[in-house]
Design an enzyme around this catalytic site. Structure first.
Site, mmCIF file in Angstrom:
data_model
loop_
_atom_site.group_PDB
_atom_site.id
_atom_site.type_symbol
_atom_site.label_atom_id
_atom_site.label_comp_id
_atom_site.label_asym_id
_atom_site.label_seq_id
_atom_site.Cartn_x
_atom_site.Cartn_y
_atom_site.Cartn_z
ATOM 1 N N SER A 229 0.852 -1.190 0.000
ATOM 2 C CA SER A 229 0.000 0.000 0.000
ATOM 3 C C SER A 229 0.889 1.242 0.000
ATOM 4 O O SER A 229 2.031 1.188 0.460
ATOM 5 C CB SER A 229 -0.868 0.034 1.257
ATOM 6 O OG SER A 229 -0.062 0.345 2.380
ATOM 7 N N ASP A 230 0.363 2.349 -0.518
ATOM 8 C CA ASP A 230 1.037 3.609 -0.237
ATOM 9 C C ASP A 230 0.900 3.829 1.274
ATOM 10 O O ASP A 230 0.070 3.198 1.939
ATOM 11 C CB ASP A 230 0.428 4.769 -1.030
ATOM 12 C CG ASP A 230 1.406 5.951 -1.103
ATOM 13 O OD1 ASP A 230 2.353 6.000 -0.279
ATOM 14 O OD2 ASP A 230 1.232 6.832 -1.968
ATOM 15 N N TRP A 231 1.722 4.711 1.793
ATOM 16 C CA TRP A 231 1.835 4.844 3.255
ATOM 17 C C TRP A 231 0.543 5.387 3.872
ATOM 18 O O TRP A 231 0.240 6.569 3.765
ATOM 19 C CB TRP A 231 3.044 5.717 3.580
ATOM 20 C CG TRP A 231 4.315 4.928 3.775
ATOM 21 C CD1 TRP A 231 5.150 5.014 4.855
ATOM 22 C CD2 TRP A 231 4.895 3.928 2.930
ATOM 23 N NE1 TRP A 231 6.197 4.117 4.723
ATOM 24 C CE2 TRP A 231 6.070 3.444 3.566
ATOM 25 C CE3 TRP A 231 4.534 3.351 1.706
ATOM 26 C CZ2 TRP A 231 6.878 2.442 3.019
ATOM 27 C CZ3 TRP A 231 5.334 2.360 1.162
ATOM 28 C CH2 TRP A 231 6.483 1.921 1.812
ATOM 29 N N GLY A 232 -0.217 4.476 4.447
ATOM 30 C CA GLY A 232 -1.479 4.898 5.069
ATOM 31 C C GLY A 232 -2.660 4.816 4.123
ATOM 32 O O GLY A 232 -3.702 5.413 4.384
#
Ligand code: BGC
Length: 754
Positions: A229-232
């Site tokens: 995932s992208d961060w968050g």
């Protein structure tokens, strides 16, 4: 080490779930009792941003000292596959040295609008160019047994509301514009990992998008790595696991892992999906762990030198009136602008590199005797400084030639937010105008990650788009200014005259959380060319200190099937006095099509180096994809039979040679006629013509134009109108206008559909 499947068989559900999220900002988890190690990932994309201490994803805390290579806005302008391959190799070696398993890049979203805050990190407005450059960058990094993470998948083309916005993109536009670079990265680049984006795509978060992450990426494109995932970017983790989001980053302190365990225990999530994610992650990490080489040397000075050498081939010479460039040592040169001593060479946010050394233009010119300098403006201000202006005008007036280094300050473009306009700071624009008044031999060198409006364009003789060229920017600038390197960059995006001209001007950023891509496939030059709009500089444009001639455009056939390939050869000759590199661009145009298509689309390019007088033959291979559009009827690529133009150009607006090829499509779009089918559509099918003969006769007499010139009826229904009524009439209209009944219509439809 046991096989990954054996290891998974020995894990508890909790252990498996723990592997599906990060241990911290930059590390994945391991399971020591099974000998499984976690690995480190780090940004990318144009250098190594390894954070040793406290991590963050926005570049707030310092990372280790590293080398900042040209950002993607610049490296893509090289149109040089070997250049990005070399850049990738250097990053791969650095990662090996620093024991970083995955470099978080390349970032390949399409430059839908010049306003996107992250355009400096992205490659192009053109999906083919972005895909080609991404593939070679990936191959470069991965040749060192370091993985890439191709991001941000998908349709993440704005920063505004980036964690919640819904990109609403129709099927054809997705396939033709926003997905091909990702497709190439998976299919040909064989990327080890992908990073899903923050946004939603057509209503579903990318991190939960089964079609995107599994059906398309793995099913259609054959991806065998893992998706992080992208961060968050994670919303409902168990949904993500089922959809194909293997790894959550940076993790949620185990909270989402527990959700996964709970979902399995409660029967809402099949454990097989958890197993699959673990398998994908461990398989990729094994590729690194088996090949890690921390003993790989990292000579930072050598990479600094490499960064400068690569950057020189990325600069784009946009204007060179009266051959004002290159500068000669005998020229008295005034360098104006604070950027000449404090260069902007990279963008802000997660890609920010902690450069171990920076070479500014003034540093690089320290051995030049005839160079003077004045600051001219303050970078972080938009207000004119009278004293600085006066000094700059004095220095400029005393010189033979003036180079003003201008562009966008950090605050004007960054990850996290979009620009609201395309202007440069007012003080810089004003200074350029004033300088032109005291010295006509004015050259502007720009530092920016995305196009700017240039109200002073007509006042300057020379213009170089320097983009964000990395930490050795000064050396690259000097090399091109003084002709040590012949400029060979080309614009990977159109420079529009003004923001209001851009294709998505009316809808960019969206309303609330919804961003509708209403301009469809008409992005960048596909839009400007179709509209025959004047632009400042077109896609693919760039000058050289030498000249090139094109000749002998030869196609391997004048008629092919769409299952064949076509070879296109063209000769390029250096007709000037200096060695130089030319970017040969091949566009395909479909002059007649039943669907809306761009005037032309880039389907091939190559960069060749030629000594004065030298000729080389450049060849391209075109295949079905080069001629196809995405058909929403068959949900596949489709070639419509007919003539296509093969165009060789210096830019999308300067086609120098053209040849025609007839392509026969081998796929049929099946049609089922109904009562609502209209005559015009039915009659385009040759098989239907004889079946429709009687109906046509009846129609022609019913809708014959009224005769009697001057009569009211004659004026009411002209021949053109009568024809239009026939063309647009649905079959059911035959009943309305007394030409048949339901039974006859059914017989006709049966015949048409048999
Ligand atoms: C960015 C990614 C980056 C990640 C880690 C995110 O905010 O969108 O591109 O790789 O942070 O720094």
């Amino acid at each position: 080490m046991s096989s990954v499947k054996d290891l998974i068989a020995q894990m508890t559900l909790e252990e498996k779930a723990s592997l599906l999220s990060g241990a911290d900002f930059w590390h994945t988890r391991g399971i020591p009792r099974l000998g499984i190690e976690g690995v480190m990932v780090s940004d990318g994309p144009h250098g190594l941003r390894k954070q040793d201490q406290s991590g963050d994803h926005l570049g707030i805390n310092d990372s280790i000292k590293a080398v900042c290579f040209p950002a993607a806005c610049a490296s893509t302008a090289s149109f040089d596959r070997s250049l990005v391959h070399r850049l990738g190799e250097a990053i791969g070696d650095e990662c090996q040295h620093e024991e970083v398993a995955i470099n978080l890049g390349p970032a390949i979203n399409i430059k839908r609008s010049p306003l996107c805050g992250r355009n400096f990190e992205y490659m192009s407005e053109d999906p083919y160019l972005a895909g080609e450059m991404a593939v070679d960058l990936i191959r470069g990094v991965q040749s060192k047994n370091i993985g890439v993470s191709v991001k941000h998948f998908a349709a993440n083309d704005q920063e505004h509301r980036r964690m919640s916005s819904d990109s609403v993109v129709d099927e054809r536009t997705l396939r033709e514009i926003y997905l091909p670079a990702f497709e190439a990265s998976a299919k040909r680049g064989k990327a080890w990992t992908f990073m899903c984006s923050y946004n939603r795509l057509n209503g579903t978060y990318a991190s939960e998008h089964k079609w995107l992450l599994t059906d398309l990426l793995r099913g259609e494109w054959g991806f065998d790595g893992y998706v992080m995932s992208d961060w968050g970017a994670v919303s409902r983790r168990p949904c993500g696991v089922e959809a194909g989001l293997d790894l959550e980053m940076p993790g949620s302190n185990g909270i989402n892992d527990a959700e996964v365990v709970k979902a399995v225990r409660e029967g809402r999530l099949d454990e097989k999906y958890v197993d699959l994610c673990v398998e994908h992650i461990l398989n990729v990490h094994e590729r690194y762990l088996k090949n890690r080489k921390p003993e790989t040397p990292w000579d930072k000075d050598a990479d600094h030198e490499l960064a400068g050498r690569l950057a020189a081939d990325c600069l784009v010479l946009l204007k060179n009136e009266d051959d004002i460039l290159p500068l000669a040592d005998s020229d008295r040169v005034a360098i104006i602008g604070e950027f000449a001593v404090k260069p902007r060479f990279q963008g802000g946010g997660s890609s920010h590199i902690n450069s171990f050394k920076v070479t500014s233009l003034m540093d690089a010119l320290s051995d030049k005797a005839n160079v003077t300098y004045a600051q001219g403006y303050r970078i972080e201000s938009t207000d004119e400084d009278e004293a600085l202006t006066a000094e700059a005008l004095r220095v400029a007036a005393a010189a033979d030639k003036v180079v003003v280094v201008a562009g966008l300050p950090d605050s004007f473009e960054s990850e996290g937010y979009d620009r609201s306009h395309m202007q440069m700071p007012a003080n810089q624009n004003r200074l350029i105008e004033k300088l032109a008044a005291v010295n006509p031999n004015l050259i502007v060198l720009l530092y920016n990650g995305s196009p700017v409006e240039m109200p002073w364009n007509g006042l300057v003789k020379g213009l170089i788009e320097g983009y964000l060229a990395g930490q050795n920017v000064g050396t690259a600038n000097r090399a091109v200014l003084y002709g040590e390197v012949n400029p060979s960059g080309r614009l990977p995006e159109t420079m529009p005259l003004r923001l209001e001209d851009t294709p998505c001007y009316l809808s960019y950023g969206g309303e609330g959380n919804t961003a509708v891509y209403s301009e469809g496939i008409f992005v960048g030059y596909r839009y400007y060319d179709r509209k025959k709009m004047e632009v400042l500089y077109p896609f693919g444009y760039g000058l050289s200190y030498t000249t090139f001639r094109y000749s002998n455009l030869v196609l391997s056939a004048d008629h092919i099937k769409d299952t064949d390939t076509l070879t296109v050869c063209v000769d390029v000759t250096n007709t000037g006095k200096r060695s130089g590199k030319e970017v040969v661009q091949l566009y395909v145009s479909d002059p007649e099509s039943s669907v809306f298509r761009p005037v032309r689309e880039l389907k091939g390019f190559d960069k060749v180096e030629l000594a004065p007088g030298e000729t080389k033959t450049v060849s391209f291979t075109l295949d079905k994809r080069s001629f196809a559009y995405w058909s929403t009827d068959i949900h596949d690529w489709y070639v419509e039979s007919g003539k296509f133009d093969i165009q060789i150009g210096r830019s999308s607006r300067d086609i120098v040679l053209c040849a025609e090829v007839e392509v026969t499509g081998t796929t049929e779009i099946p049609v089922t006629y109904t009562e609502d089918s209209i005559f015009m559509d039915i009659l385009t099918n040759p098989k239907a013509v004889p079946i429709m003969q009687d109906s046509m006769q009846a129609l022609l007499s019913t809708f014959a134009p009224s005769d009697g010139e001057g009569s009211a009826a004659g004026e009411a229904i002209s021949a053109d109108m009568s024809l239009a009524m026939i063309r647009y009439l649905p079959l059911r209209g035959m009943i309305s206008f007394g030409m048949g009944n339901h039974e006859e219509l059914k017989t006709l439809l049966d015949a048409l559909n048999s």
